[in-house]
Write an enzyme that holds these catalytic residues in place. Structure first.
Site, PDB file in Angstrom:
ATOM      1  N   HIS A 108       2.004   2.085  -3.515  1.00 44.56           N
ATOM      2  CA  HIS A 108       1.007   2.871  -4.249  1.00 44.56           C
ATOM      3  C   HIS A 108       1.097   4.342  -3.864  1.00 44.56           C
ATOM      4  CE1 HIS A 108      -1.066  -0.488  -6.033  1.00 44.56           C
ATOM      5  NE2 HIS A 108      -1.484  -0.994  -4.885  1.00 44.56           N
ATOM      6  N   ASP A 156      -4.605  -5.089  -9.651  1.00 43.83           N
ATOM      7  CA  ASP A 156      -3.819  -3.979 -10.211  1.00 43.83           C
ATOM      8  C   ASP A 156      -3.372  -4.300 -11.631  1.00 43.83           C
ATOM      9  OD1 ASP A 156      -4.023  -2.768  -7.713  1.00 43.83           O
ATOM     10  OD2 ASP A 156      -2.107  -3.573  -7.018  1.00 43.83           O
ATOM     11  N   GLU A 180       0.823  -1.212   0.000  1.00 44.15           N
ATOM     12  CA  GLU A 180       0.000   0.000   0.000  1.00 44.15           C
ATOM     13  C   GLU A 180       0.859   1.265   0.000  1.00 44.15           C
ATOM     14  OE1 GLU A 180      -3.017  -0.192  -0.693  1.00 44.15           O
ATOM     15  OE2 GLU A 180      -3.152  -2.361  -0.430  1.00 44.15           O
TER      16      GLU A 180
END
Length: 249
Positions: free
Chosen positions: A29, A101, A26
């Site tokens: 990202h 993704d 995370e």
């Protein structure tokens, strides 16, 4: 938040290794989104499971947009691949957590080549005729109107676009490796980081300056329904003596 990411999965218990991979994923990202020019601002990063996701990073536009440039699509794809790139850099391994993704960026790259005419090699052309039957509840499908040679060129262009986005994400994370490590470790302890906190941490403020003297959240394993009594019986039951030659845990 419930509408965007789904309900919290309070009964989902992840191992420490999975939580660590999720935190870096995370944060990958988030850091790519923060440092690339044409991405939406990061609003929240969390390792709290919601819906099907083990964690989530939310980036939202600051204004309504009706057109998207090629540069914006490229940076958005790089941000989407930031989680996989972080796994590769930190753990020298990849997981199944990036499957959605990969699906998103592959679809975007196909649209750039086949619908938006954004391939310099193939030029401003549209490939495939759309035949939709929305009244029958069917998805839109494309009927090929090009040769096998063109199909191979389309595949090559899609791969090139995806790989360029992936390399862009890796470049950012390799340059910002110290920030990736630092903020990921804080995310593991705090579970959720809001936008202002994220920016302050990237600007060099320490954890206490950003969060005050609040104690970090220490995640506790959540037992399934009826597990409390079972756990109690387990604690109260006498433990067997270790066998000779084996150490007790």
């Amino acid at each position: 938040m419930r509408v965007i990411a789904g309900p919290e999965k309070k009964t989902r218990v992840m191992s420490e290794k999975e939580r660590r991979v999720t935190a870096y994923h995370e944060m990958g990202h988030a850091i790519v989104a923060h440092f690339l020019e044409y991405t939406d601002p990061v609003h929240k990063i969390s390792v709290i499971s919601r819906g099907q996701a083990l964690g989530y990073t939310i980036s939202l536009p600051t204004e309504d947009k009706f057109l998207t440039t090629r540069a914006e699509l490229g940076d958005t794809m790089a941000m989407t691949l930031g989680g996989r790139a972080a796994e590769e850099i930190v753990f020298s391994e990849v997981t199944t957590g990036a499957s959605n993704d990969l699906e998103k960026v592959t679809q975007t790259a196909k649209q750039m080549v086949m619908r938006f005419g954004m391939s310099d090699k193939l030029g401003p052309r549209v490939f495939g005729h759309d035949h939709g039957q929305p009244f029958l509840g069917r998805e839109f499908s494309a009927e090929p109107d090009y040769s096998d040679d063109i199909a191979r060129e389309i595949d090559d262009e899609v791969r090139r676009i995806v790989e360029e986005a992936h390399q862009s994400a890796r470049d950012v994370l390799e340059q910002k490796r110290s920030e990736l490590d630092h903020v990921s470790e804080i995310l593991l302890r705090r579970e959720t980081i809001e936008r202002e906190q994220f920016i302050q941490l990237l600007d060099g403020e320490n954890e206490e300056q950003v969060f005050g003297r609040d104690e970090p959240i220490v995640p506790q394993p959540t037992l399934p329904a009826g597990g409390e009594e079972k756990e109690k019986r387990h604690r109260e039951a006498p433990r067997p003596l270790p066998r000779p030659g084996l150490a007790a845990d």
